[in-house]
Design a protein around this motif. Structure first.
Motif, PDB file in Angstrom:
ATOM      1  N   ASP A  72      29.610   9.129  56.701  1.00 36.14           N
ATOM      2  CA  ASP A  72      28.715   9.937  57.537  1.00 36.14           C
ATOM      3  C   ASP A  72      27.260   9.496  57.359  1.00 36.14           C
ATOM      4  O   ASP A  72      26.506   9.398  58.317  1.00 36.14           O
ATOM      5  CB  ASP A  72      28.842  11.427  57.199  1.00 36.14           C
ATOM      6  CG  ASP A  72      30.132  12.043  57.695  1.00 36.14           C
ATOM      7  OD1 ASP A  72      30.854  11.393  58.491  1.00 36.14           O
ATOM      8  OD2 ASP A  72      30.435  13.176  57.269  1.00 36.14           O
ATOM      9  N   TYR A  73      26.877   9.224  56.111  1.00 32.14           N
ATOM     10  CA  TYR A  73      25.510   8.770  55.836  1.00 32.14           C
ATOM     11  C   TYR A  73      25.228   7.451  56.556  1.00 32.14           C
ATOM     12  O   TYR A  73      24.194   7.299  57.214  1.00 32.14           O
ATOM     13  CB  TYR A  73      25.287   8.608  54.327  1.00 32.14           C
ATOM     14  CG  TYR A  73      24.082   7.772  54.002  1.00 32.14           C
ATOM     15  CD1 TYR A  73      22.791   8.250  54.219  1.00 32.14           C
ATOM     16  CD2 TYR A  73      24.214   6.478  53.507  1.00 32.14           C
ATOM     17  CE1 TYR A  73      21.677   7.462  53.947  1.00 32.14           C
ATOM     18  CE2 TYR A  73      23.112   5.701  53.226  1.00 32.14           C
ATOM     19  CZ  TYR A  73      21.846   6.192  53.450  1.00 32.14           C
ATOM     20  OH  TYR A  73      20.758   5.415  53.198  1.00 32.14           O
ATOM     21  N   GLN A  85      24.915   8.100  60.289  1.00 29.65           N
ATOM     22  CA  GLN A  85      23.652   8.779  60.598  1.00 29.65           C
ATOM     23  C   GLN A  85      22.464   7.838  60.439  1.00 29.65           C
ATOM     24  O   GLN A  85      21.523   7.878  61.230  1.00 29.65           O
ATOM     25  CB  GLN A  85      23.467   9.997  59.695  1.00 29.65           C
ATOM     26  CG  GLN A  85      24.423  11.118  59.974  1.00 29.65           C
ATOM     27  CD  GLN A  85      24.328  12.211  58.916  1.00 29.65           C
ATOM     28  OE1 GLN A  85      23.323  12.322  58.215  1.00 29.65           O
ATOM     29  NE2 GLN A  85      25.369  13.008  58.792  1.00 29.65           N
ATOM     30  N   ASN A 128      22.366   5.568  63.400  1.00 31.53           N
ATOM     31  CA  ASN A 128      21.988   6.337  64.591  1.00 31.53           C
ATOM     32  C   ASN A 128      20.501   6.659  64.626  1.00 31.53           C
ATOM     33  O   ASN A 128      19.849   6.508  65.656  1.00 31.53           O
ATOM     34  CB  ASN A 128      22.802   7.637  64.678  1.00 31.53           C
ATOM     35  CG  ASN A 128      24.232   7.401  65.080  1.00 31.53           C
ATOM     36  OD1 ASN A 128      24.592   6.339  65.579  1.00 31.53           O
ATOM     37  ND2 ASN A 128      25.080   8.387  64.847  1.00 31.53           N
ATOM     38  N   PRO A 187      18.207   9.232  57.454  1.00 37.19           N
ATOM     39  CA  PRO A 187      18.637  10.389  58.243  1.00 37.19           C
ATOM     40  C   PRO A 187      18.359  11.736  57.593  1.00 37.19           C
ATOM     41  O   PRO A 187      18.243  12.732  58.265  1.00 37.19           O
ATOM     42  CB  PRO A 187      20.139  10.175  58.389  1.00 37.19           C
ATOM     43  CG  PRO A 187      20.512   9.360  57.211  1.00 37.19           C
ATOM     44  CD  PRO A 187      19.323   8.483  56.931  1.00 37.19           C
TER      45      PRO A 187
END
Length: 174
Positions: free
Chosen positions: A95-96, A99, A102, A147
């Motif tokens: 997820d890190y 993110q 992104n 993020p």
């Protein structure tokens, strides 16, 4: 409120904020996890730049040159996520990374056509670095978008909850 009082209040507030930020940075500014997040952020920013600006060959040269350092910092990052999240470590790490890419891509889109002009020079800068220590110092000095804030001094130790149950004796009176 007069202008001079307003200015003095602003200077005081800025001083307090700066000292708080300095204190926080000095507490863990050079921890292994902090360094790993910085290097990962730089690597991701270079990847986003390469993909956005057609510089994949320059990115590949960067990865080849610093392969040992990048692998070491990736292992440190894995250790941070394992210690911090336990069984959810891989999911949180993934997820890190998602993110991170992104938020950096979004920043590139907001910059428009000037993005490549601004970012391609980073490849020349990292190419001039000679060692993994140089790369770590460079990544620490760059303003790389992340993020979220992570506590990178050290992962918190796993806390074990000690739940104590107390029984009360009640006596019945007849």
């Amino acid at each position: 409120m007069s202008f001079s009082r307003f200015l003095a209040a602003g200077v005081l507030a800025a001083g307090v904020l700066h000292s708080s930020a300095s204190f926080a940075a000095s507490e863990c500014g050079h921890s292994p996890a902090h360094e790993a997040f910085n290097v990962q952020g730089l690597k991701s920013e270079l990847m986003v730049t390469a993909l956005s600006c057609g510089a994949q060959d320059r990115y590949n040269a960067f990865v080849a040159k610093f392969r040992t350092t990048l692998l070491r910092e990736e292992e440190r990052l894995n250790g941070y996520f394992r210690t911090t999240y336990g069984r959810r470590a891989q999911q949180e790490h993934d997820d890190y990374i998602t993110q991170l890419a992104n938020v950096q891509s979004e920043r590139g889109l907001q910059s428009g056509t000037i993005f490549c002009q601004q970012r391609l020079a980073m490849f020349d800068e990292v190419n001039a670095l000679e060692s993994g220590e140089d790369l770590s110092s460079y990544s620490d000095a760059k303003d790389v978008t992340q993020p979220a804030s992570f506590e990178t001094c050290a992962a918190p130790s796993a806390s074990r909850s000690t739940h104590t149950t107390t029984r009360r004796r009640t006596t019945r009176r007849a």
